[in-house]
Scaffold this active site. Structure first.
Site, PDB file in Angstrom:
ATOM      1  N   LYS A  48       0.485  10.827   9.757  1.00  0.00           N
ATOM      2  CA  LYS A  48      -0.692   9.951   9.845  1.00  0.00           C
ATOM      3  C   LYS A  48      -1.899  10.657  10.444  1.00  0.00           C
ATOM      4  O   LYS A  48      -1.787  11.662  11.146  1.00  0.00           O
ATOM      5  CB  LYS A  48      -0.336   8.679  10.619  1.00  0.00           C
ATOM      6  CG  LYS A  48       0.526   7.773   9.734  1.00  0.00           C
ATOM      7  CD  LYS A  48       0.281   6.333   9.881  1.00  0.00           C
ATOM      8  CE  LYS A  48       0.925   5.619   8.683  1.00  0.00           C
ATOM      9  NZ  LYS A  48       1.479   4.313   9.018  1.00  0.00           N
ATOM     10  N   ARG A  98       9.804   5.321   9.230  1.00  0.00           N
ATOM     11  CA  ARG A  98       9.351   5.582   7.868  1.00  0.00           C
ATOM     12  C   ARG A  98       8.803   7.002   7.823  1.00  0.00           C
ATOM     13  O   ARG A  98       7.898   7.335   8.591  1.00  0.00           O
ATOM     14  CB  ARG A  98       8.275   4.552   7.496  1.00  0.00           C
ATOM     15  CG  ARG A  98       7.830   4.583   6.056  1.00  0.00           C
ATOM     16  CD  ARG A  98       6.844   3.445   5.792  1.00  0.00           C
ATOM     17  NE  ARG A  98       6.308   3.477   4.451  1.00  0.00           N
ATOM     18  CZ  ARG A  98       5.311   4.269   4.063  1.00  0.00           C
ATOM     19  NH1 ARG A  98       4.736   5.080   4.917  1.00  0.00           N
ATOM     20  NH2 ARG A  98       4.884   4.249   2.821  1.00  0.00           N
TER      21      ARG A  98
HETATM   22  C1  7PM Z   1      -2.814   6.981   2.716  1.00  0.00           C
HETATM   23  C2  7PM Z   1      -2.914   6.581   4.047  1.00  0.00           C
HETATM   24  C3  7PM Z   1      -1.681   6.740   1.995  1.00  0.00           C
HETATM   25  C4  7PM Z   1      -1.857   5.946   4.662  1.00  0.00           C
HETATM   26  C5  7PM Z   1      -0.622   6.122   2.608  1.00  0.00           C
HETATM   27  C6  7PM Z   1      -0.723   5.709   3.918  1.00  0.00           C
HETATM   28  C7  7PM Z   1       3.202   2.221   6.486  1.00  0.00           C
HETATM   29  C8  7PM Z   1       3.661   1.493   5.401  1.00  0.00           C
HETATM   30  C9  7PM Z   1       2.213   2.958   4.734  1.00  0.00           C
HETATM   31  C10 7PM Z   1       3.685   1.903   7.793  1.00  0.00           C
HETATM   32  C11 7PM Z   1       5.018   0.218   6.735  1.00  0.00           C
HETATM   33  C12 7PM Z   1       1.386   6.222   4.933  1.00  0.00           C
HETATM   34  C13 7PM Z   1       0.421   5.104   4.640  1.00  0.00           C
HETATM   35  N1  7PM Z   1       2.310   3.148   6.053  1.00  0.00           N
HETATM   36  N2  7PM Z   1       4.569   0.500   5.513  1.00  0.00           N
HETATM   37  N3  7PM Z   1       3.018   1.956   4.318  1.00  0.00           N
HETATM   38  N4  7PM Z   1       4.590   0.891   7.852  1.00  0.00           N
HETATM   39  N5  7PM Z   1       5.911  -0.762   6.887  1.00  0.00           N
HETATM   40  O1  7PM Z   1       1.067   6.994   5.835  1.00  0.00           O
HETATM   41  O2  7PM Z   1       3.310   2.471   8.824  1.00  0.00           O
HETATM   42  O3  7PM Z   1       2.386   6.388   4.239  1.00  0.00           O
HETATM   43  S1  7PM Z   1       1.159   3.822   3.689  1.00  0.00           S
END
Ligand code: 7PM
Length: 279
Positions: free
Chosen positions: A221, A255
């Protein structure tokens, strides 16, 4: 403690890894390499072999600033992958979506868990999830993906997020979703500054104390990039540290994009904290 994900069981007596499988053409971590169903299946099988207990599939980018995706585009991205994966995986697939139509179609295609960054607030989402009869992960987000990183503000981020998650869990129970099927997630990076994210992680026990299994998504992140100046591909060591800190504070699901490394790190936590659970 275990989750019954449409017939596939996830044991939560110890920490588990949810592996990320993006099927968006613009997904930042894989450049859309896994858009083709065969490629996605290959990667999912690899993550299972590396220790993933759940494979998370999302067809809607929740990247800050991302454009909305239509129901049909989202269905076309995720349903063929879920159908192909079901019979080949021992572990369940979760569907990362905010749309009730995608929830229903994905569960009918064999998915075992609903992962909703919007905590089932869309019209009809609570009903859809209740009728699907699968576990739900309710995530906190301030604002919406387009604008959430503009100027996030809280009185106290930990108590605000805690109160929100408690309220969404209660709404789920009223809608007929059993307590045993609810997972909570503070939503790192979703409408939060670096300081907010750090406070949430430092005091994750205040979320764990609600009594539901907690999922933490910290892998790659931007808070890591902001603290270290590293690009997405250079964030593994920090991602591992954050995953270990989350699990030490009681998170049961992590995750992650880098499943093997994350699983190995969590096994070290288990070996020290709870040797009877050693793999
Ligand atoms: C761009 C920025 C693409 C951030 C994808 C993301 C989470 C999630 C995501 C989380 C749950 C990533 C995020 N993050 N679902 N979906 N918890 N439950 O870093 O923190 O994958 S998308």
């Amino acid at each position: 403690m275990q989750l019954d994900c449409n017939g596939k069981l996830v044991d939560l007596s110890g920490p588990q890894v949810m592996g990320v499988l993006n099927v968006t053409p613009d997904s930042f971590s894989d450049g859309g390499d896994f858009f083709a169903p065969e490629k996605a299946v290959e990667r999912a099988l690899q993550m299972q072999a590396e220790g993933a207990a759940i494979i998370d599939i999302g067809g809607e980018s929740t990247r800050p600033g991302a454009a909305p995706v239509s129901l049909n585009d989202e269905l076309q991205r995720v349903i063929p992958v879920i159908e192909a994966l079901g019979p080949r995986l021992r572990v369940p697939v979760s569907i990362d979506t905010r749309k009730p139509g995608v929830m229903r179609a994905a569960i009918a295609a064999g998915a075992g868990l609903i992962n909703d960054v919007n905590a089932l607030q869309a019209d009809g989402a609570l009903e859809a999830a209740a009728q699907c009869g699968v576990p739900v992960c309710l995530m906190h987000m301030q604002g919406d993906p387009r604008t959430m990183q503009k100027d996030p503000r809280y009185d106290d981020v930990v108590s605000d997020v805690r109160a929100y998650l408690q309220q969404r869990a209660a709404a789920c129970e009223r809608a007929g979703i059993a307590r045993e099927r609810i997972v909570l997630d503070p939503g790192f990076g979703f409408g939060k500054t670096v300081e907010h994210n750090l406070q949430l992680l430092a005091r994750l026990e205040d979320i764990v104390s609600l009594g539901f299994p907690v999922l933490a998504g910290l892998s790659r992140k931007s808070m890591i990039g902001k603290l270290l100046g590293t690009g997405v591909e250079e964030r593994l060591p920090a991602s591992i540290a954050l995953a270990v800190l989350a699990v030490e504070r009681g998170a049961r699901l992590v995750r992650a994009h880098d499943v093997a490394a994350t699983w190995q790190a969590l096994q070290m936590v288990v070996a020290v904290e709870n040797p009877s659970l050693r793999a």
